[in-house]
Write an enzyme that holds these catalytic residues in place. Sequence first.
Site, PDB file in Angstrom:
ATOM      1  NE  ARG A  27      -2.800  -1.211   3.371  1.00  0.00           N
ATOM      2  CZ  ARG A  27      -2.995  -2.482   3.725  1.00  0.00           C
ATOM      3  NH1 ARG A  27      -3.623  -3.300   2.913  1.00  0.00           N
ATOM      4  NH2 ARG A  27      -2.573  -2.918   4.902  1.00  0.00           N
ATOM      5  CB  ALA A  28       3.858   2.235   1.943  1.00  0.00           C
ATOM      6  CB  ALA A  29       5.219   0.370  -2.862  1.00  0.00           C
ATOM      7  CD1 TRP A  30      -2.020   2.752  -4.648  1.00  0.00           C
ATOM      8  CD2 TRP A  30      -1.398   1.334  -6.235  1.00  0.00           C
ATOM      9  NE1 TRP A  30      -2.901   2.886  -5.679  1.00  0.00           N
ATOM     10  CE2 TRP A  30      -2.558   2.023  -6.675  1.00  0.00           C
ATOM     11  CE3 TRP A  30      -0.826   0.379  -7.072  1.00  0.00           C
ATOM     12  CZ2 TRP A  30      -3.133   1.792  -7.911  1.00  0.00           C
ATOM     13  CZ3 TRP A  30      -1.410   0.146  -8.298  1.00  0.00           C
ATOM     14  CH2 TRP A  30      -2.554   0.847  -8.715  1.00  0.00           C
ATOM     15  CD  GLU A  33       8.668   5.394  -5.588  1.00  0.00           C
ATOM     16  OE1 GLU A  33       8.888   5.615  -6.807  1.00  0.00           O
ATOM     17  OE2 GLU A  33       9.270   5.977  -4.674  1.00  0.00           O
ATOM     18  CD  GLU A  74       9.897   0.869  -9.353  1.00  0.00           C
ATOM     19  OE1 GLU A  74      10.250   1.812  -8.613  1.00  0.00           O
ATOM     20  OE2 GLU A  74      10.293   0.736 -10.513  1.00  0.00           O
ATOM     21  CD  GLU A  81      14.537   5.560  -5.123  1.00  0.00           C
ATOM     22  OE1 GLU A  81      13.371   5.955  -4.905  1.00  0.00           O
ATOM     23  OE2 GLU A  81      15.061   5.588  -6.238  1.00  0.00           O
ATOM     24  CE  LYS A  99      18.070   8.037  -2.383  1.00  0.00           C
ATOM     25  NZ  LYS A  99      17.592   9.428  -2.400  1.00  0.00           N
ATOM     26  CG  ASP A 100      22.903   6.449  -9.288  1.00  0.00           C
ATOM     27  OD1 ASP A 100      21.779   6.993  -9.187  1.00  0.00           O
ATOM     28  OD2 ASP A 100      23.965   7.087  -9.430  1.00  0.00           O
TER      29      ASP A 100
END
Length: 133
Positions: A27-30, A33, A74, A81, A99-100
């Site tokens: 839910r947080a990623a949705w 991001e 992802e 991140e 991060k890269d």
Amino acid sequence: MTPPNEPDAFKGQGFTARLGHALDGLRAAWRLEASVRTHALATVAVAVLLALSHAPALWWAVMALTVGAVVSAELLNTAIEALADHLHPGRHPAIGLCKDVAAGAVLVSTLAALAVGAAFLVGHVLPWLGWLG
């Protein structure tokens, strides 16, 4: 933060609690991001194309693994991140590298998914449409 000699509060939780944490993460990623929402839309499109073209079970399995790999990359990128930003909000070369590299993992999985999609298109969809073979 739990001191090193104390047990982690999350360890040993039952399946339902662990599942709840995983769903909280999804839910947080949705929410955070846009790329996760984009991948979800692409997943629906892939499922519709699989269903409409009457793809064999093997293609469903290959696509499920492919989509799972991209979405997993992802989600891990998002987690890395968030953790990096929390631990070191300012710019730092090591954080930038972290991060890269995580973004590179998403790119690699996405390129592999595009190759699988191209194989599906050429090997199954175009013949189904009567454009090949």
